[in-house]
Design a protein around this motif. Structure first.
Motif, PDB file in Angstrom:
ATOM      1  N   GLU A   1       7.650  14.020   4.579  1.00 40.63           N
ATOM      2  CA  GLU A   1       6.940  12.761   4.412  1.00 40.63           C
ATOM      3  C   GLU A   1       5.679  12.934   3.560  1.00 40.63           C
ATOM      4  O   GLU A   1       5.294  12.032   2.811  1.00 40.63           O
ATOM      5  CB  GLU A   1       6.591  12.152   5.777  1.00 40.63           C
ATOM      6  CG  GLU A   1       5.982  10.769   5.626  1.00 40.63           C
ATOM      7  CD  GLU A   1       6.315   9.833   6.778  1.00 40.63           C
ATOM      8  OE1 GLU A   1       6.770  10.323   7.823  1.00 40.63           O
ATOM      9  OE2 GLU A   1       6.100   8.621   6.615  1.00 40.63           O
TER      10      GLU A   1
ATOM     11  N   ASP B   1       0.846  -1.196   0.000  1.00 38.73           N
ATOM     12  CA  ASP B   1       0.000   0.000   0.000  1.00 38.73           C
ATOM     13  C   ASP B   1       0.884   1.250   0.000  1.00 38.73           C
ATOM     14  O   ASP B   1       2.112   1.148  -0.096  1.00 38.73           O
ATOM     15  CB  ASP B   1      -0.925  -0.006   1.231  1.00 38.73           C
ATOM     16  CG  ASP B   1      -0.146  -0.262   2.527  1.00 38.73           C
ATOM     17  OD1 ASP B   1       1.081   0.015   2.547  1.00 38.73           O
ATOM     18  OD2 ASP B   1      -0.745  -0.732   3.501  1.00 38.73           O
TER      19      ASP B   1
ATOM     20  N   ASN C   1       5.933   4.251   0.612  1.00 37.33           N
ATOM     21  CA  ASN C   1       6.489   5.426   1.295  1.00 37.33           C
ATOM     22  C   ASN C   1       7.706   5.023   2.132  1.00 37.33           C
ATOM     23  O   ASN C   1       8.745   5.682   2.091  1.00 37.33           O
ATOM     24  CB  ASN C   1       5.402   6.060   2.174  1.00 37.33           C
ATOM     25  CG  ASN C   1       5.927   7.245   2.964  1.00 37.33           C
ATOM     26  OD1 ASN C   1       6.492   8.183   2.402  1.00 37.33           O
ATOM     27  ND2 ASN C   1       5.780   7.196   4.278  1.00 37.33           N
ATOM     28  N   SER C   2       7.614   3.911   2.872  1.00 36.24           N
ATOM     29  CA  SER C   2       8.765   3.434   3.658  1.00 36.24           C
ATOM     30  C   SER C   2       9.928   3.092   2.742  1.00 36.24           C
ATOM     31  O   SER C   2      11.087   3.359   3.074  1.00 36.24           O
ATOM     32  CB  SER C   2       8.469   2.151   4.431  1.00 36.24           C
ATOM     33  OG  SER C   2       7.413   2.296   5.265  1.00 36.24           O
TER      34      SER C   2
ATOM     35  N   LYS D   1       9.508  -2.388  12.377  1.00 32.98           N
ATOM     36  CA  LYS D   1       8.211  -1.850  11.946  1.00 32.98           C
ATOM     37  C   LYS D   1       7.107  -2.195  12.941  1.00 32.98           C
ATOM     38  O   LYS D   1       5.959  -1.785  12.753  1.00 32.98           O
ATOM     39  CB  LYS D   1       7.823  -2.445  10.587  1.00 32.98           C
ATOM     40  CG  LYS D   1       8.562  -1.847   9.399  1.00 32.98           C
ATOM     41  CD  LYS D   1       8.020  -2.502   8.135  1.00 32.98           C
ATOM     42  CE  LYS D   1       8.466  -1.835   6.871  1.00 32.98           C
ATOM     43  NZ  LYS D   1       8.001  -2.605   5.693  1.00 32.98           N
TER      44      LYS D   1
ATOM     45  N   ASP E   1       1.686   3.291   2.396  1.00 34.32           N
ATOM     46  CA  ASP E   1       2.656   3.326   3.491  1.00 34.32           C
ATOM     47  C   ASP E   1       3.884   2.479   3.181  1.00 34.32           C
ATOM     48  O   ASP E   1       5.011   2.849   3.523  1.00 34.32           O
ATOM     49  CB  ASP E   1       2.013   2.824   4.801  1.00 34.32           C
ATOM     50  CG  ASP E   1       1.122   3.896   5.417  1.00 34.32           C
ATOM     51  OD1 ASP E   1       1.259   5.073   5.026  1.00 34.32           O
ATOM     52  OD2 ASP E   1       0.295   3.552   6.278  1.00 34.32           O
ATOM     53  N   ASP E   2       3.646   1.341   2.558  1.00 29.28           N
ATOM     54  CA  ASP E   2       4.739   0.425   2.229  1.00 29.28           C
ATOM     55  C   ASP E   2       5.713   1.085   1.232  1.00 29.28           C
ATOM     56  O   ASP E   2       6.926   1.119   1.454  1.00 29.28           O
ATOM     57  CB  ASP E   2       4.128  -0.860   1.635  1.00 29.28           C
ATOM     58  CG  ASP E   2       5.134  -2.002   1.560  1.00 29.28           C
ATOM     59  OD1 ASP E   2       6.152  -1.948   2.287  1.00 29.28           O
ATOM     60  OD2 ASP E   2       4.893  -2.954   0.786  1.00 29.28           O
TER      61      ASP E   2
ATOM     62  N   LYS F   1       4.791  10.429   0.432  1.00 26.58           N
ATOM     63  CA  LYS F   1       3.484   9.766   0.396  1.00 26.58           C
ATOM     64  C   LYS F   1       2.723  10.133  -0.879  1.00 26.58           C
ATOM     65  O   LYS F   1       2.038   9.303  -1.472  1.00 26.58           O
ATOM     66  CB  LYS F   1       2.648  10.146   1.625  1.00 26.58           C
ATOM     67  CG  LYS F   1       3.041   9.322   2.835  1.00 26.58           C
ATOM     68  CD  LYS F   1       1.952   9.309   3.891  1.00 26.58           C
ATOM     69  CE  LYS F   1       2.304   8.268   4.939  1.00 26.58           C
ATOM     70  NZ  LYS F   1       1.628   8.517   6.219  1.00 26.58           N
TER      71      LYS F   1
END
Lengths: 299, 152
Positions: free
Chosen positions: A285, A249, A254-255, B53, A251-252, A289
């Motif tokens: 961030e 997703d 983005n990390s 995480k 967030d994934d 994102k």
């Protein structure tokens, strides 16, 4: 008869040369495009990192200040070796004496202050989509850096560079779509921010969109991956990343952009992506994102 | 006599060829060995990232185990890049020529990674995990940037 043919050939040559001269003519913007503007250095710094200017305008080996974009480190491409120039504000060897308009013309039209075409190894084909306001902020940010004087600006090592350089003008007629990014009203503000960063300053299309026979980005395959521009392996496709189970997703992804291999995203280092990721990690961030939202919407 | 000589020559030649073949194969096996070693490193990293995480509960014993697995495999991989196992070997490998052009740089990158794994093995609190992972993952990154090609 022979004389007639000779005359015809000569006429065609003259016509061809004239046509080439006309088609390859530089087309600079004039001062009217410059709005009244108060520079926002913070925004300039974001654009500097989004563009990853330092990755190509890397200092040559042995230069003391390694963190400033004083250029000179070789950039190898299939057509030859470039030595990206000094973009610190040094007046003699950097861009310290450039006007705002000269900077905007470099970024949006690929033209040097003396009106010569830059080779598109300098990705103005992407920067052309940036807003003039952002470009002025970036210009102000670059001028706020410490000036580094470089000893010699090495010349591009490309066969037939002067004629090719002029030919770039003809290439731009099709290869340079000089329009400023227009937001898509059907999409969210965050999606549009991501799309802007990706297609403009981030210049992701330069590597992630394949090129056609004329070395122009083939936007029918936008961000669909292709051969690596430096000739090592492939650049991965950014299309359908969720469907292909590459990322879960926003967030994934983005990390991955923020941390890369620090969080085990092992494909964020090779082929030049490591530098890109390092630069991305310096963005707010909200911007990484936004990039993730836009990229994951590609199907 | 002539026949015997011929036979001896033949046998010696056959032995030499097969020995050469075995040696070459052993050589190329290194590609498979190092890929296994890197997979094991990746397995360890996965555990550590899961904890960082918050997907897996922090457990100092598991951190240590993962770190030592990573360290052992990195140590073993020091000798898994002999000459002739690069891109010119004709085998599928992402190892770049730079490994052999800059052997010193490559070995020192491995050393950095090994000492980062050592640092990870000493982590006892969750607060220490992310900084240690920054060093360890950062060492993966800087080595892969220089020495590992994108997927073919």
């Amino acid at each position: 008869m022979k004389k007639k043919i000779a005359t015809l050939v000569a006429a065609l040559c003259v016509f061809g040369a004239a046509a080439f001269f006309f088609i390859s003519q530089p087309q600079p913007l004039d001062g009217a495009v410059l709005p009244a503007h108060t520079a926002d250095l913070k925004n300039g710094e974001i654009l500097y990192n989004a563009g990853g200017c330092i990755s190509c305008h890397k200092p040559a080996k042995g230069v003391k200040q390694q963190k400033l974009p004083s250029g000179g480190a070789p950039l190898h491409t299939p057509i030859g070796t470039f030595y990206p120039p000094n973009i610190t504000p040094d007046k003699a060897t950097g861009i310290g004496s450039w006007t705002q308009l000269q900077f905007v013309n470099a970024m949006k039209r690929g033209l040097s202050p003396d009106g010569k075409h830059y080779f598109p190894a300098f990705p103005y084909t992407s920067y052309t989509h940036m807003t003039v306001g952002d470009l002025l902020d970036l210009h102000a940010y670059l001028l706020s850096l410490k000036a580094v004087e470089t000893s010699s600006n090495k010349q591009t090592e490309i066969f037939g560079a002067p004629i090719l350089r002029r030919g770039v003008g003809a290439w731009k007629r099709l290869g340079l779509n000089a329009v400023t990014f227009k937001p898509d009203a059907k999409q969210s503000a965050r999606w549009n921010r991501g799309a802007y960063l990706v297609s403009g300053p981030g210049h992701c299309n330069e590597c992630h969109t394949p090129r056609n026979f004329a070395m122009m980005s083939d936007f029918s395959k936008r961000l669909a991956g292709g051969p690596h521009p430096e000739g090592k392996g492939k650049v991965p496709s950014l299309v359908g990343l969720i469907a292909r189970k590459k990322f879960k997703d926003i967030d994934d992804l983005n990390s991955a952009l923020r941390y890369g291999e620090i969080l085990g995203y092992e494909d964020m280092s090779s082929g030049g992506m490591g530098d890109v990721q390092t630069n991305m990690s310096k963005l707010p961030e909200s911007d990484t994102k936004a990039i993730a939202e836009y990229i994951l919407s590609l199907n | 006599m002539r026949k015997t000589t011929k036979m001896i020559v033949g046998v010696v030649a056959a032995l030499a060829i097969s020995a050469g073949g075995v040696m070459a194969a052993g050589h190329l096996n290194k590609i498979g060995e190092r890929q296994e070693a890197m997979k094991a490193v990746g397995g360890g990293i996965k555990v550590l990232v899961g904890m960082a995480k918050g997907e897996i509960d922090f457990d100092a014993a598991k951190v240590k185990k993962a770190a030592l697995t990573i360290k052992a495999n990195l140590n073993a991989s020091k000798t898994m890049f002999p000459d002739g196992t690069g891109p010119d070997s004709g085998k599928k490998t992402r190892a770049m020529d730079e490994i052999w052009l800059d052997t010193e740089g490559f070995q020192s990158a491995l050393k950095t990674a090994i000492s980062a794994a050592d640092g990870m093995a000493g982590v006892t609190k969750k607060a220490e995990l992310m900084p240690a992972l920054g060093k360890l993952g950062g060492s993966c990154k800087s080595c892969h940037e220089k020495f590992r090609a994108p997927k073919k």
